[in-house]
Design a protein around this motif. Structure first.
Motif, mmCIF file in Angstrom:
data_model
loop_
_atom_site.group_PDB
_atom_site.id
_atom_site.type_symbol
_atom_site.label_atom_id
_atom_site.label_comp_id
_atom_site.label_asym_id
_atom_site.label_seq_id
_atom_site.Cartn_x
_atom_site.Cartn_y
_atom_site.Cartn_z
ATOM 1 N N ASP A 1 3.031 4.328 3.140
ATOM 2 C CA ASP A 1 3.604 4.076 1.812
ATOM 3 C C ASP A 1 5.111 4.356 1.835
ATOM 4 N N GLU A 2 5.545 5.233 2.747
ATOM 5 C CA GLU A 2 6.961 5.569 2.924
ATOM 6 C C GLU A 2 7.642 5.913 1.606
ATOM 7 N N GLY A 3 6.880 6.457 0.675
ATOM 8 C CA GLY A 3 7.440 6.841 -0.617
ATOM 9 C C GLY A 3 7.982 5.669 -1.414
ATOM 10 N N ARG A 4 7.631 4.456 -0.982
ATOM 11 C CA ARG A 4 8.186 3.269 -1.634
ATOM 12 C C ARG A 4 7.544 3.065 -3.007
ATOM 13 N N VAL A 5 8.358 2.659 -3.976
ATOM 14 C CA VAL A 5 7.822 2.341 -5.300
ATOM 15 C C VAL A 5 7.765 0.822 -5.421
ATOM 16 N N LEU A 6 6.590 0.319 -5.778
ATOM 17 C CA LEU A 6 6.411 -1.132 -5.908
ATOM 18 C C LEU A 6 5.986 -1.419 -7.348
ATOM 19 N N PRO A 7 6.963 -1.465 -8.246
ATOM 20 C CA PRO A 7 6.622 -1.508 -9.681
ATOM 21 C C PRO A 7 5.838 -2.746 -10.104
ATOM 22 N N VAL A 8 6.145 -3.905 -9.544
ATOM 23 C CA VAL A 8 5.430 -5.110 -9.990
ATOM 24 C C VAL A 8 3.973 -5.058 -9.520
ATOM 25 N N THR A 9 3.791 -4.572 -8.293
ATOM 26 C CA THR A 9 2.435 -4.402 -7.748
ATOM 27 C C THR A 9 1.617 -3.474 -8.638
ATOM 28 N N ASP A 10 2.216 -2.344 -9.019
ATOM 29 C CA ASP A 10 1.495 -1.374 -9.848
ATOM 30 C C ASP A 10 1.145 -1.956 -11.219
ATOM 31 N N LEU A 11 2.093 -2.707 -11.783
ATOM 32 C CA LEU A 11 1.829 -3.319 -13.087
ATOM 33 C C LEU A 11 0.675 -4.315 -13.002
ATOM 34 N N ALA A 12 0.702 -5.157 -11.963
ATOM 35 C CA ALA A 12 -0.362 -6.162 -11.811
ATOM 36 C C ALA A 12 -1.702 -5.468 -11.613
ATOM 37 N N ALA A 13 -1.699 -4.409 -10.807
ATOM 38 C CA ALA A 13 -2.949 -3.705 -10.526
ATOM 39 C C ALA A 13 -3.530 -3.096 -11.802
ATOM 40 N N GLU A 14 -2.668 -2.658 -12.702
ATOM 41 C CA GLU A 14 -3.140 -2.004 -13.926
ATOM 42 C C GLU A 14 -3.514 -2.975 -15.031
ATOM 43 N N ARG A 15 -2.877 -4.143 -15.034
ATOM 44 C CA ARG A 15 -3.024 -5.012 -16.204
ATOM 45 C C ARG A 15 -3.850 -6.260 -15.973
ATOM 46 N N LEU A 16 -4.133 -6.556 -14.710
ATOM 47 C CA LEU A 16 -4.812 -7.831 -14.425
ATOM 48 C C LEU A 16 -6.331 -7.728 -14.592
ATOM 49 N N VAL A 17 -6.899 -8.761 -15.204
ATOM 50 C CA VAL A 17 -8.361 -8.845 -15.315
ATOM 51 C C VAL A 17 -8.774 -10.290 -15.031
ATOM 52 N N ARG A 18 -9.894 -10.433 -14.312
ATOM 53 C CA ARG A 18 -10.359 -11.762 -13.930
ATOM 54 C C ARG A 18 -11.596 -12.150 -14.733
ATOM 55 N N LEU A 19 -11.644 -13.409 -15.141
ATOM 56 C CA LEU A 19 -12.784 -13.917 -15.913
ATOM 57 C C LEU A 19 -13.727 -14.699 -15.000
#
Ligand code: PLP
Length: 379
Positions: A337-355
């Motif tokens: 992870d190298e302490g890297r922050v991946l804000p778009v990845t985190d947002l998608a992971a939290e907000r995405l839902v599949r139908l």
């Protein structure tokens, strides 16, 4: 009230007939007539010089990593927003996955983030065609050429999708397709490696045949076969290929029916998007997708949990997707992870839902759309 599952495998009706044919042929190992015809169909569909059936997309990715001669100290840039197989293939060779953030529109790897992560140890870029769409592949191929890097495409979800009219999976050096029962075209478990440079075809056949030149032997090109390189068993048997063959024949029909469902969802949720309650999928302007997935981006993780619960109470299975690899326990204990922050990845992971999206759910789709509307009406 019928339960509407997230996925239900669709069969064309010709699968059992083909399997009976394989049975009758009495050739059950790989590389028989069904394997050959599936490979020919895939080559025709994708324009790849060589398609090799494998027993999964995971296996095809592992073959690609072997073909790239990845070793300890090498780095491969890939999205964190992906399935574990993308990273495992690299890690199994002793190389290091370097996780890049995704683009907020397409949810595919961001070429700008890739550029910033290129180092003297970078050997390859592995793109993932999420939801059957792609990133700016022109930019990725340009970066690869500029820095002398190989390009692997995890096209597990992307059969028949294109970028500038060319098939995804056939743009980089290697492409990996999946025929897992959750994908558009299925074989239960199955996959294929697309080998896009003609000079790697022979070696890819060897790697797939346990490091032997058996495939050349079967073609009558050598008079005995023996151990010539590193390899493993990546070849599926004829029964799997027979099943897949029926699916590939039904491909146009399957994609068309999925696309109709996809477009119904897309039209139905336009209004909710315009008032800012959710965001619908966006594809790169030069990409034609294959209706693999219908996802929604909700406003936050709490709303998503509520949404999934609500849909469940209405008999609809809606599910979230990847737990980002960079924040996984295994990544952290290896320091990837190298302490890297991946804000778009985190947002998608939290907000995405599949139908749910599967051929045969046509009679139920209005119930799903109604339930989504009711959830937001109750807010
Ligand atoms: C499904 C999937 C895989 C794994 O495919 P298998 O055929 O099950 O090995 C790999 N990567 C992505 C992006 C996938 O969606």
């Amino acid at each position: 009230m019928d339960w509407i599952p997230f996925n239900k495998p669709y069969m064309t009706g010709k699968e059992l007939f083909n399997i009976a044919q394989a049975h009758f042929n009495g050739m059950l190992a790989g590389d028989g007539p069904f394997t050959k015809s599936c490979q020919a169909k895939l080559e025709l569909m994708t324009g790849a010089p060589k398609a090799l059936l494998t027993h999964s997309c995971t296996a095809a990715l592992e073959m690609a990593a072997l073909l790239c001669d990845l070793r300890s100290g090498d780095e491969v840039i890939m999205p964190s927003f992906t399935f574990v197989s993308t990273a495992n293939a690299v890690v199994l060779r002793g190389a290091k996955p370097v996780f890049a953030d995704i683009d907020p529109f397409t949810l595919n790897i961001d070429p700008m983030a890739v550029e910033q992560l290129i180092s003297s140890r970078t050997r390859a870029i592995c793109v993932v065609h999420y939801a059957g769409g792609c990133c700016d592949m022109g930019r990725i191929l340009e970066l690869a050429a500029l820095h002398g890097l190989l390009v692997i495409e995890d096209a597990a979800q992307a059969i028949t999708s294109t970028y500038q009219g060319r098939s995804l999976g056939a743009l980089g050096d290697y492409g990996a397709l999946s025929f897992h029962e959750t994908k558009n075209i299925i074989a239960g478990e199955g996959g294929a490696l697309l080998v896009n440079s003609a000079d790697q075809v022979l070696r890819s056949e060897i790697i797939r045949e346990k490091g032997t030149n058996r495939t050349a032997f079967l073609r009558g090109q050598v008079d005995k076969y023996s151990w010539v390189d590193i390899g493993s068993s990546f070849l599926p048997g004829e029964v799997v290929a027979a099943f897949l063959s029926a699916q590939l024949d039904g491909c146009d029909e399957i994609i068309k029916r999925r696309m109709d469902l996809w477009l119904n969802y897309h039209a139905a949720f336009a209004e909710l998007e315009s008032i800012g309650w959710l965001r619908r999928p966006i594809f790169h302007s030069e990409c034609q997708h294959n209706a693999h997935m219908y996802y929604l981006l909700l406003r936050n993780v709490e709303e998503r949990s509520g949404f999934i619960e609500f849909m469940k109470s209405r008999g609809v299975q809606a599910i979230f997707h990847y737990v980002p690899l960079h924040s996984s326990e295994y990544s952290r204990c290896n320091g990837w992870d190298e302490g890297r922050v991946l804000p778009v990845t985190d947002l998608a992971a939290e907000r995405l839902v599949r139908l749910p999206l599967w051929v045969g759910m046509e009679p139920f789709q209005s119930r799903i759309i109604q339930a989504v509307g009711d959830f937001f009406d109750s807010r």
